[in-house]
Write a protein that holds these residues in place. Structure first.
Motif, short mmCIF file in Angstrom:
data_model
loop_
_atom_site.label_atom_id
_atom_site.label_comp_id
_atom_site.label_asym_id
_atom_site.label_seq_id
_atom_site.Cartn_x
_atom_site.Cartn_y
_atom_site.Cartn_z
N UNK A 172 0.84 -1.20 0.00
CA UNK A 172 0.00 0.00 0.00
C UNK A 172 0.88 1.25 0.00
N UNK A 173 0.54 2.19 -0.86
CA UNK A 173 1.30 3.44 -0.93
C UNK A 173 1.07 4.26 0.34
N UNK A 174 2.15 4.83 0.85
CA UNK A 174 2.04 5.55 2.12
C UNK A 174 2.95 6.77 2.13
N UNK A 175 2.46 7.83 2.76
CA UNK A 175 3.24 9.06 2.89
C UNK A 175 3.18 9.51 4.34
N UNK A 176 4.35 9.79 4.91
CA UNK A 176 4.43 10.23 6.31
C UNK A 176 5.19 11.54 6.36
N UNK A 177 4.58 12.55 6.93
CA UNK A 177 5.22 13.85 7.01
C UNK A 177 5.59 14.18 8.44
N UNK A 178 6.72 14.86 8.60
CA UNK A 178 7.15 15.30 9.92
C UNK A 178 7.90 16.61 9.81
N UNK A 179 7.84 17.46 10.84
CA UNK A 179 6.98 17.28 12.01
C UNK A 179 5.53 17.57 11.65
N UNK A 180 4.65 17.29 12.58
CA UNK A 180 3.23 17.57 12.36
C UNK A 180 3.00 19.08 12.37
N UNK A 181 3.71 19.77 13.23
CA UNK A 181 3.61 21.22 13.31
C UNK A 181 4.99 21.80 13.57
N UNK A 182 5.22 22.99 13.05
CA UNK A 182 6.51 23.63 13.18
C UNK A 182 6.31 25.12 13.35
N UNK A 183 6.98 25.66 14.35
CA UNK A 183 6.86 27.08 14.63
C UNK A 183 8.25 27.69 14.47
N UNK A 184 8.38 28.67 13.61
CA UNK A 184 9.67 29.29 13.33
C UNK A 184 9.61 30.79 13.53
N UNK A 185 10.74 31.36 13.91
CA UNK A 185 10.86 32.80 13.91
C UNK A 185 11.14 33.26 12.48
N UNK A 186 10.70 34.42 12.15
CA UNK A 186 10.99 34.96 10.82
C UNK A 186 12.49 34.94 10.58
N UNK A 187 12.90 34.40 9.43
CA UNK A 187 14.31 34.31 9.10
C UNK A 187 14.99 33.03 9.55
N UNK A 188 14.29 32.20 10.34
CA UNK A 188 14.87 30.97 10.85
C UNK A 188 14.62 29.84 9.86
N UNK A 189 15.63 29.43 9.15
CA UNK A 189 15.48 28.40 8.11
C UNK A 189 15.27 27.02 8.73
N UNK A 190 14.57 26.15 8.01
CA UNK A 190 14.31 24.80 8.49
C UNK A 190 13.91 23.91 7.32
N UNK A 191 13.66 22.64 7.63
CA UNK A 191 13.26 21.68 6.60
C UNK A 191 12.08 20.85 7.07
N UNK A 192 11.21 20.53 6.15
CA UNK A 192 10.09 19.62 6.38
C UNK A 192 10.41 18.30 5.70
#
Lengths: 119, 111
Positions: free
Chosen positions: B1-21
């Motif tokens: 079965x095809x499956x997709x899992x994303x993380x994190x569920x929620x992410x809070x960043x300050x303006x200018x703070x780079x990150x990855x999903x």
């Protein structure tokens, strides 16, 4: 770019009534349309696949007699929620796939969604 | 079965703070991996399609990458207007097959 239009964007109805949602592809011929349902903070769950001129294919657990799908033309598909109940309240979203040789982006175009609230 | 899992569920960043999903997937014969942005009460807005491992695509502050098992959506110096839910989806095989979506990552960028 290509646009998919849904109507209505929101609807409130009484329990037991039927509601029709339209999905139109505005500038391309949609050979296939997909209907999704999305509950709050949940992902889009596929309900059915609709091919123009043929019967829709429903996902397991989706009642075909309750969610009637018609795809009578290459630009219009409709979803009718029959005898709606409060548990049918959700966000319904359609997407359309055009002819592969026209859009080589791999993109599926989504409508703006229709918010159904059943009282 | 095809499956997709994303993380994190929620992410809070300050303006200018780079990150990855992150988006991890299992699919039989990947045709394409899609990233969409969804604002509250709206339909998904297309961002990228990636087709093969090693592929990268960029759009403004967003950059999507793909490996054989996962995809990353990098957000560089985010702004408050980048706040949204980011959805990852896969499409299997060729032809008009539907997308299988992850649950999304709700991104909040604080000024």
């Amino acid at each position: 770019g290509a646009v998919v239009s849904q109507h209505p964007s929101w609807v409130i109805c009484k329990s037991g009534t039927s509601v029709k949602i339209e999905c139109r592809s505005l500038d391309f011929q949609a050979t296939t349309m997909f209907w999704y349902r999305q509950f709050p903070k949940q992902s889009l769950m596929l309900m059915a696949t609709s091919n123009e001129g043929s019967k829709a294919t429903y996902e397991q657990g989706v009642e075909k007699d309750k969610f009637l799908i018609n795809h009578a033309s290459l630009t219009l598909s409709t979803l009718t929620v029959t005898s709606a109940h409060p548990e049918d309240s959700s966000f319904y979203i359609c997407s359309a796939s055009g002819l592969a040789d026209r859009f080589n982006t791999g993109e599926l175009f989504f409508g703006e969604g229709s918010r159904l609230t059943v009282l | 079965e095809d499956q997709v899992t994303q993380s994190p569920e929620a992410l809070r960043l300050q303006e200018g703070e780079s990150s990855s999903l992150n988006c991890s997937y299992t699919v039989s014969g990947l045709r394409g991996l899609f990233w969409y942005r969804q604002d509250p009460g709206k339909g998904p807005e297309f961002l990228f399609t990636l087709y093969s491992a090693g592929e990268e695509k960029e759009k403004e502050r967003l950059k999507a990458t793909l490996t054989k098992k996962e995809s990353f959506l990098h957000i560089t110096a985010p702004k408050p207007e980048d706040s949204a839910t980011y959805l990852c989806a896969v499409q299997a095989r060729a032809g008009n097959t539907p997308l299988v979506f992850g649950k999304g990552t709700r991104l909040s960028v604080i000024a």
